[in-house]
Write an enzyme that holds these catalytic residues in place. Structure first.
Site, PDB file in Angstrom:
ATOM      1  CG  HIS A   6      -3.607  -3.290   2.727  1.00 54.70           C
ATOM      2  ND1 HIS A   6      -2.821  -3.289   4.092  1.00 54.70           N
ATOM      3  CD2 HIS A   6      -4.135  -2.116   2.530  1.00 54.70           C
ATOM      4  CE1 HIS A   6      -2.594  -1.322   3.550  1.00 54.70           C
ATOM      5  NE2 HIS A   6      -3.891  -1.048   3.018  1.00 54.70           N
ATOM      6  CD  GLU A  11      -1.202  -6.103   5.308  1.00 52.71           C
ATOM      7  OE1 GLU A  11      -0.969  -6.529   4.513  1.00 52.71           O
ATOM      8  OE2 GLU A  11      -2.004  -5.619   6.099  1.00 52.71           O
ATOM      9  CB  CYS A  15      -0.895  -0.040   1.179  1.00 52.77           C
ATOM     10  SG  CYS A  15      -2.481   0.790   0.614  1.00 52.77           S
TER      11      CYS A  15
HETATM   12  N1  GLN Z   1      -1.906   6.531   2.526  1.00 48.59           N
HETATM   13  C1  GLN Z   1      -1.610   5.185   1.061  1.00 48.59           C
HETATM   14  C2  GLN Z   1      -2.992   6.499   0.339  1.00 48.59           C
HETATM   15  O1  GLN Z   1      -4.403   6.912   0.982  1.00 48.59           O
HETATM   16  C3  GLN Z   1      -1.271   4.420   1.376  1.00 48.59           C
HETATM   17  C4  GLN Z   1      -2.608   3.608   2.639  1.00 48.59           C
HETATM   18  C5  GLN Z   1      -2.106   2.652   2.824  1.00 48.59           C
HETATM   19  O2  GLN Z   1      -1.285   2.193   3.101  1.00 48.59           O
HETATM   20  N2  GLN Z   1      -3.524   1.834   3.678  1.00 48.59           N
HETATM   21  O3  GLN Z   1      -3.658   5.983  -0.146  1.00 48.59           O
END
Ligand code: GLN
Length: 533
Positions: free
Chosen positions: A505, A507, A378
């Site tokens: 994600h 995970e 992410c």
């Molecule tokens: N801050 C980033 C976004 O909003 C990544 C978010 C995250 O890592 N969950 O896209």
């Protein structure tokens, strides 16, 4: 309607009520009952979405996009099941539903009160879920005696009255400390918290005694006598090496059989062989690799709980233990990448905001330049794009507009339709979306499929205007969103041994017997790097 097992907690918080509830659910499922777990969080937040991981641990994300308490992650992993947003009930959700109904005039002029309106709403939400299951384990967050949890305990009490005693059981998790000076397990805190529970009209059917060492017979007898719980239902939940051992311990202590009897369910032999084998295998691993997690909430290990678990699942599958080197990204800014020396793999996890982002970028650079197996997740994916833009393409000052709105090279940006939205809650791309995986890539080797579904939680995206430039320089986007081709989902660098990052994600979908492919790939690459192929 199914049977209900309510799990309450006493004495102190952080006892592992979540793991106890997950284990109970798992042990009921292992007996062949259709089982689900519900988590009640007595806070006023509507959901966990806006909560700082520093206070409550990670925000877990479900397939349906629900941002929920991390205990739902434990439930999904222990039961190998997928839950929904409705499986997490908060005070915020309950009150907003009641107030909305009041505004619509649904209460026909009545004075709207905690009892019965709030308690009815709570019961209704629990029952709605129970329709699809034979056993529902309901964990009531907080500690008995907290003002916040009162309406939930009251609702649970009423449910026993309405559903009948045979259909509702109560399990109370308490703490039995051992005072070093006297060397004796002390039961008084347990006695007091059960007294508190009984003053609310709830008599526990079983006590799960959390302690450092196994519960002594004397302590068990005393707890039984003072709490009016039969000795066989006072069970020892002493510390174990790993949380996945807890179901095996509770099974040995006879708690699930006691509860099936108590609830008039047909007792069946639980199917636990595969789980037992998994735990044995994990404990027997002797070789070890070290993987760095470079984040900004590393002081509270729970803020990266699912990452920790995904590594554990990969451990079992790859036959090598993983030690995690937790690294504060800001420390990398101050002390440099020497902090990463000697690790066999690096993870840059998700995150929000500027703090530590330069340290993360440095860690990514270190992984790329030294060919250390790397996984970005992410925010870690987005910063990998930034690192590549700056240090390979030479785009000075390249950044995500989340961190630097004035950057000359906004390589990570909001999509045009997202600009101008300023509400924090409910404006993210959340939950499971399809991802198309490019054949012939590392991602495709790992997943073995061309269409996957993974969970998301983000606002920013790789800026489509730069994609060609990246690809010309050797970066491969091996996954793109199945529902929107403008969105990049997976990137990799073919020249490296193992260098992959995902906008989603992985995970959140990793399971004990079925690790997330990109984590497993990382651990295998780390193993190969350290011990050879
Ligand atoms: N801050 C980033 C976004 O909003 C990544 C978010 C995250 O890592 N969950 O896209």
């Amino acid at each position: 309607m199914g049977k209900f097992i309510f799990v309450t907690g006493g004495v102190v918080s952080g006892l592992g009520k979540g793991i106890t509830s997950a284990s109970l659910g798992m042990l009921m499922k292992a007996r062949g009952f259709r089982t689900a777990n519900i988590k009640i969080d007595p806070y006023l937040n509507y959901d966990a979405g806006t909560m700082n991981p520093y206070q409550h641990g990670e925000v877990f994300v479900l397939d349906d996009g629900g941002e929920v308490d991390l205990d739902l992650g434990n439930y999904e992993r222990f039961l190998d099941t997928n839950l929904t947003f409705d499986h997490n009930i908060t005070t915020g959700k309950v009150y907003s539903a009641v107030i909305e109904k009041e505004r619509r005039g649904e209460y026909l002029g009545a004075t709207v009160q905690v009892i019965p309106h709030i308690t009815n709403e709570i019961k209704e939400r629990i029952r709605r879920i129970a329709r699809d299951y034979e056993v529902v384990v309901v964990e009531i967050g907080g500690t008995v005696g907290d003002i916040e949890s009162m309406p939930f305990l009251e609702a649970a009490r009423q449910m026993q009255l309405e559903e009948g005693r045979d259909n509702v059981a109560f399990v109370h998790v308490t703490y039995v400390p051992k005072l070093r000076v006297v060397g004796e397990q002390k039961t008084k805190p347990t006695q007091h918290s059960v007294k508190e529970l009984r003053s609310l009209g709830i008599q526990p059917d079983a006590i799960v005694a959390r302690s450092e060492d196994p519960l002594e017979e004397g302590a068990r007898k005393k707890i039984s006598l003072f709490t009016n719980v039969p000795e066989e239902a006072v069970v020892s939940a002493h510390d174990v090496e790993d949380t996945y051992e807890v179901p095996l311990l509770l099974e040995k202590e006879g708690l699930p059989s006691y509860l099936t009897k108590r609830l008039g369910l047909l007792e069946r032999e639980p199917e636990l062989d595969a789980w037992r084998e998994m735990v044995e295998k994990y404990k027997s691993l002797s070789e070890e690799v070290e993987i760095a997690v470079v984040g900004k909430y590393v002081k509270l290990a729970d803020s990266y709980l699912s990452i920790k678990e995904a590594l554990k699942h990969s451990s079992v599958a790859s036959g090598v233990k993983v030690r995690i080197r937790w690294i504060e990204a800001e420390d990398v800014e101050r002390e440099g990448t020497a902090l990463l020396e000697g690790v066999d793999g690096i993870i840059v996890p998700g995150g929000f905001g500027a703090r530590g982002s330069e340290g993360k970028i440095e860690a990514i650079r270190y992984a790329r330049e030294n060919d250390v197996p790397f996984l970005g997740i992410c925010f870690g994916f987005q910063l990998t794009v930034v690192e590549f833009a700056r240090n390979v393409l030479g785009l000075e000052g390249a950044h995500s507009t989340e961190i630097d709105p004035q950057t000359p090279h906004p390589v990570v940006d909001l999509m045009p339709e997202q600009r101008g939205l300023d509400r924090l809650g409910g404006t993210m791309r959340l939950g499971a979306y399809p991802v198309k995986v490019k054949p012939g890539t590392l991602a495709h080797r790992l997943y073995g499929r061309e269409l996957i579904y993974e969970r998301h939680r983000h606002r920013w995206e790789v800026n489509p205007d730069y994609i060609e430039k990246f690809e010309d320089a050797g970066l491969v986007f091996s996954g793109i969103a199945g529902d929107d081709e403008r969105r990049m989902e997976i990137l990799e660098l073919p020249g490296q041994t193992y260098f992959i990052a995902t906008q989603f994600h992985p995970e959140f979908k990793s399971r004990p017997m079925n690790p997330a492919p990109v984590f497993r790939g990382l651990v295998e690459a780390a193993k190969e790097r350290k011990f050879g192929g």
